[in-house]
Scaffold this active site. Structure first.
Site, PDB file in Angstrom:
ATOM      1  N   LYS A 114      44.585  46.910  36.656  1.00 16.78           N
ATOM      2  CA  LYS A 114      44.024  46.779  38.062  1.00 16.78           C
ATOM      3  C   LYS A 114      45.063  46.461  39.052  1.00 16.78           C
ATOM      4  O   LYS A 114      46.064  45.788  38.650  1.00 16.78           O
ATOM      5  CB  LYS A 114      42.916  45.699  37.940  1.00 16.78           C
ATOM      6  CG  LYS A 114      42.123  45.636  39.060  1.00 16.78           C
ATOM      7  CD  LYS A 114      40.649  46.454  38.722  1.00 16.78           C
ATOM      8  CE  LYS A 114      39.985  46.789  40.312  1.00 16.78           C
ATOM      9  NZ  LYS A 114      38.830  47.669  40.025  1.00 16.78           N
ATOM     10  N   ASP A 154      38.758  50.640  45.200  1.00 13.89           N
ATOM     11  CA  ASP A 154      37.755  49.635  44.933  1.00 13.89           C
ATOM     12  C   ASP A 154      37.559  48.958  45.981  1.00 13.89           C
ATOM     13  O   ASP A 154      37.587  49.503  47.172  1.00 13.89           O
ATOM     14  CB  ASP A 154      38.563  48.531  43.712  1.00 13.89           C
ATOM     15  CG  ASP A 154      37.762  47.548  43.150  1.00 13.89           C
ATOM     16  OD1 ASP A 154      36.825  48.118  42.345  1.00 13.89           O
ATOM     17  OD2 ASP A 154      37.611  46.454  43.672  1.00 13.89           O
TER      18      ASP A 154
HETATM   19  P1  NDP Z   1      33.083  48.562  48.604  1.00  9.28           P
HETATM   20  O1  NDP Z   1      34.209  47.926  49.641  1.00  9.28           O
HETATM   21  O2  NDP Z   1      32.543  49.860  48.985  1.00  9.28           O
HETATM   22  O3  NDP Z   1      31.896  47.526  49.068  1.00  9.28           O
HETATM   23  C1  NDP Z   1      31.816  46.198  48.695  1.00  9.28           C
HETATM   24  C2  NDP Z   1      30.696  45.453  49.418  1.00  9.28           C
HETATM   25  O4  NDP Z   1      30.505  44.300  48.639  1.00  9.28           O
HETATM   26  C3  NDP Z   1      30.614  45.450  50.602  1.00  9.28           C
HETATM   27  O5  NDP Z   1      29.166  45.401  50.995  1.00  9.28           O
HETATM   28  C4  NDP Z   1      31.079  44.129  51.123  1.00  9.28           C
HETATM   29  O6  NDP Z   1      30.777  43.457  51.967  1.00  9.28           O
HETATM   30  C5  NDP Z   1      30.572  43.309  49.800  1.00  9.28           C
HETATM   31  N1  NDP Z   1      31.635  42.271  49.382  1.00  9.28           N
HETATM   32  C6  NDP Z   1      32.936  42.402  48.979  1.00  9.28           C
HETATM   33  N2  NDP Z   1      33.363  41.368  48.827  1.00  9.28           N
HETATM   34  C7  NDP Z   1      32.434  40.242  48.986  1.00  9.28           C
HETATM   35  C8  NDP Z   1      32.516  39.004  48.956  1.00  9.28           C
HETATM   36  N3  NDP Z   1      33.408  38.260  48.541  1.00  9.28           N
HETATM   37  N4  NDP Z   1      31.130  38.188  49.090  1.00  9.28           N
HETATM   38  C9  NDP Z   1      29.996  38.895  49.550  1.00  9.28           C
HETATM   39  N5  NDP Z   1      30.165  40.350  49.606  1.00  9.28           N
HETATM   40  C10 NDP Z   1      31.442  40.809  49.476  1.00  9.28           C
HETATM   41  O7  NDP Z   1      33.219  48.328  47.277  1.00  9.28           O
HETATM   42  P2  NDP Z   1      32.629  49.007  45.953  1.00  9.28           P
HETATM   43  O8  NDP Z   1      31.203  49.203  46.194  1.00  9.28           O
HETATM   44  O9  NDP Z   1      33.390  50.095  45.427  1.00  9.28           O
HETATM   45  O10 NDP Z   1      32.660  47.773  44.958  1.00  9.28           O
HETATM   46  C11 NDP Z   1      31.409  46.805  44.444  1.00  9.28           C
HETATM   47  C12 NDP Z   1      31.545  46.209  43.104  1.00  9.28           C
HETATM   48  O11 NDP Z   1      31.633  47.182  42.143  1.00  9.28           O
HETATM   49  C13 NDP Z   1      33.155  45.519  43.077  1.00  9.28           C
HETATM   50  O12 NDP Z   1      32.887  44.617  42.017  1.00  9.28           O
HETATM   51  C14 NDP Z   1      33.893  46.618  42.306  1.00  9.28           C
HETATM   52  O13 NDP Z   1      34.952  46.002  41.577  1.00  9.28           O
HETATM   53  C15 NDP Z   1      32.807  47.130  41.545  1.00  9.28           C
HETATM   54  N6  NDP Z   1      32.935  48.510  40.898  1.00  9.28           N
HETATM   55  C16 NDP Z   1      33.426  49.435  41.685  1.00  9.28           C
HETATM   56  C17 NDP Z   1      33.422  50.728  41.185  1.00  9.28           C
HETATM   57  C18 NDP Z   1      33.931  52.078  42.140  1.00  9.28           C
HETATM   58  O14 NDP Z   1      33.852  53.076  41.561  1.00  9.28           O
HETATM   59  N7  NDP Z   1      34.038  51.816  43.576  1.00  9.28           N
HETATM   60  C19 NDP Z   1      33.676  51.042  39.889  1.00  9.28           C
HETATM   61  C20 NDP Z   1      33.087  49.970  38.999  1.00  9.28           C
HETATM   62  C21 NDP Z   1      32.741  48.791  39.572  1.00  9.28           C
HETATM   63  P3  NDP Z   1      31.529  43.883  53.745  1.00  9.28           P
HETATM   64  O15 NDP Z   1      31.065  45.072  53.882  1.00  9.28           O
HETATM   65  O16 NDP Z   1      31.054  42.562  54.377  1.00  9.28           O
HETATM   66  O17 NDP Z   1      32.884  43.572  53.087  1.00  9.28           O
HETATM   67  O1  8G0 Z   2      35.741  48.358  37.892  1.00  9.66           O
HETATM   68  C1  8G0 Z   2      36.005  49.806  37.729  1.00  9.66           C
HETATM   69  O2  8G0 Z   2      35.703  50.333  36.531  1.00  9.66           O
HETATM   70  C2  8G0 Z   2      36.694  50.783  38.543  1.00  9.66           C
HETATM   71  C3  8G0 Z   2      36.735  50.290  39.947  1.00  9.66           C
HETATM   72  C4  8G0 Z   2      37.345  51.068  41.098  1.00  9.66           C
HETATM   73  C5  8G0 Z   2      37.857  52.298  40.593  1.00  9.66           C
HETATM   74  C6  8G0 Z   2      38.049  52.635  39.121  1.00  9.66           C
HETATM   75  C7  8G0 Z   2      38.730  53.761  38.686  1.00  9.66           C
HETATM   76  O3  8G0 Z   2      39.756  53.563  38.230  1.00  9.66           O
HETATM   77  O4  8G0 Z   2      38.182  54.907  39.193  1.00  9.66           O
HETATM   78  C8  8G0 Z   2      37.415  51.585  38.245  1.00  9.66           C
END
Ligand code: NDP
Ligand code: 8G0
Length: 458
Positions: A114, A154
């Protein structure tokens, strides 16, 4: 006593994994695995670097950049890049540590890592973000590569940033290779990668519902609370709606929106929110129009869990520790039967204890908790499929990728379930197996065996 006083998030993730292994029969059957656990808790390599970049005024700006290359027993390091002001080594170590075992659960050949930076994309122009991406990759490029370490997006890193990062890598190394996943669909990205985490999460919960109800129930008619409004939350909402569920809420870092009508949040609303989020705006900006004021109530500074009334399913999909012990109790009170993490470590340890306690007490009628390692592995799984397509220099159709994603989520669910049955003694007959213990043990055994074969421990 704490072994990691300056790394609370990493310590939380380590203890969560270690406690499930210790409370199972694993170490009785395989005492040598205690050594493997201790060794696997130290990253193979941690890279920290300075990122200096020029803002729109021509002034110098600087941030801290990181890549934690945690474990390469199963394949090249793989995991996302997070750009958020809260990023620090503890958070990236917790994410990298979870990533190792999650990636093992996908069944693909990918190790765990990461990275990211304490850069805040909010309030920056597109030009500034592009310059930051160029400066960040100028440092990172020497440490990654298609067969070494393959980052992705991410929080705060969308396909647009991946494009700028990829272009910088290619120029610097004179190499067009699959050094990043989450690329654009027309230039090496896999179809379904944007959807994969949210869709995979819903496929996983669908399997939980079918298992717990003996095939009698599905998403149809279920009331679903979702937090977050980014990539994961948006596609989880869209897939759950497609399967007949009602979406009660979405949220962001400033507050939560709660649907007023029984119809819940509609696909067109999710599209409007997606557009808003590309512009780095807040959900409050949506509520400036009367159309949306009539549809939603806004809970400033709140998470949705205690605001949605009766609820069947909760999908934390924003960030770590976004469900407290008290919120977990409120979800149980509100009738929730399924909680699955779209976010990594979405639930605090107190919340997990509430859910797991309820599962043991109430047998079949309990709340059932699925950890992010299992429930959100669809995203990294399709990244693994993107790596395979890049190596072959060809692209699979959406249908092919979606069908492989479903297969991976099904195998991951079954693996967690069967492993729990093998290693965890139920407290009572008819108890639902612990998906957190089963998934942790299954992922850990696979990694520990590969590490042993490669001489990492003996
Ligand atoms: P995005 O940046 O697309 O969205 C993040 C969302 O969470 C936004 O709505 C943001 O609000 C909110 N957020 C972020 N930080 C905080 C915080 N500290 N407190 C409250 N709200 C917060 O990210 P993703 O949707 O990609 O990721 C969301 C979660 O899923 C993370 O934990 C990530 O690690 C996990 N994840 C993502 C994967 C992926 O493929 N993208 C895969 C597996 C897990 P705002 O818009 O106000 O910033
Ligand atoms: O948390 C995860 O598994 C994650 C989040 C964002 C990206 C990736 C990836 O390597 O595609 C994994």
């Amino acid at each position: 006593m704490s072994n990691y006083p300056s790394e609370p998030e990493f310590e939380q993730a380590y203890k969560e994994l270690a406690s499930t292994l210790e409370n199972s029969s694993l170490f009785k059957k395989r005492p040598e695995f205690k050594t493997a656990l201790a060794i696997s808790s130290v990253p193979e390599r941690v890279i920290q670097f300075r990122v200096t970049w020029e803002d729109d005024k021509g002034a110098v700006q600087f941030n801290r950049g990181y890549r934690v290359q945690f474990n390469s027993a199963l394949g090249p390091y793989k995991g996302g890049l997070r750009f958020h002001p809260t990023v620090n080594l503890s958070i990236l170590k917790f994410l990298g540590f979870e990533q190792i075992f999650k990636n093992a659960l996908t069944g693909l050949n990918i190790g765990g890592g990461k990275g990211g930076a304490d850069f805040d994309p909010k309030g920056k122009s597109d030009n500034e973000i592009r310059k930051f991406c160029v400066a960040f990759m100028t440092q990172l490029a020497r440490h990654i590569g298609a067969d070494t370490d393959v980052p992705a997006g991410d929080i705060g890193v969308s396909p647009r940033e991946i494009g700028w990062l990829f272009g910088t890598y290619k120029t610097q190394k004179n190499l067009w290779e699959g050094c990043l996943t989450g690329k654009g669909g027309t230039w090496g990205g896999s179809l379904i990668r944007p959807e994969a985490t949210g869709y995979g999460l819903v496929y996983y919960v669908d399997l939980m519902i079918k298992h717990a109800s003996n095939g009698k129930e599905s998403f149809k008619g279920k009331r679903v609370a979702i937090s977050g409004s980014g990539n994961v939350a948006q596609y989880a909402a869209l897939k759950a709606i497609e399967l007949g569920a009602t979406i009660l809420s979405l949220s962001d870092s400033k507050g939560a929106i709660i649907a007023k009508s029984d119809q819940g949040i509609q696909p067109a609303d999710v599209q409007a929110i997606a557009k808003l989020k590309v512009e780095r705006k807040a959900l409050t900006d949506l509520l400036t129009t009367s159309e949306y004021k009539d549809k939603f109530t806004y809970e400033e500074g709140a998470r949705p869990w205690t605001k949605v009334g009766k609820v069947d399913i909760a999908l934390p999909s924003a960030t770590q520790n976004e469900v407290s012990g008290d919120e977990a109790k409120a979800l149980v009170e509100a009738g929730a039967k399924y909680v699955a993490e779209g976010s990594n470590m979405g639930c605090s340890q107190d919340a997990i204890d509430v859910f797991e306690g309820n599962r043991k007490e109430k047998k079949g009628d309990a709340i059932w908790y699925a950890p992010g390692k299992a429930a959100n592995c669809g995203g990294v799984a399709v990244s693994g499929l993107e790596m395979a397509q890049n190596s072959q220099r060809l692209s699979w159709t959406s249908e092919e990728v979606d069908s492989k994603l479903k297969g991976i989520m099904t195998a991951c669910f079954k693996n967690g379930l069967d492993t729990a049955k093998e290693y965890v003694e139920p407290s009572a007959e008819g108890e639902l197996p612990s998906l957190v213990a089963g998934s942790n043990i299954a992922g850990f055994i696979k990694v520990a065996e590969a590490m042993k074969a490669q001489g990492d421990w003996w």
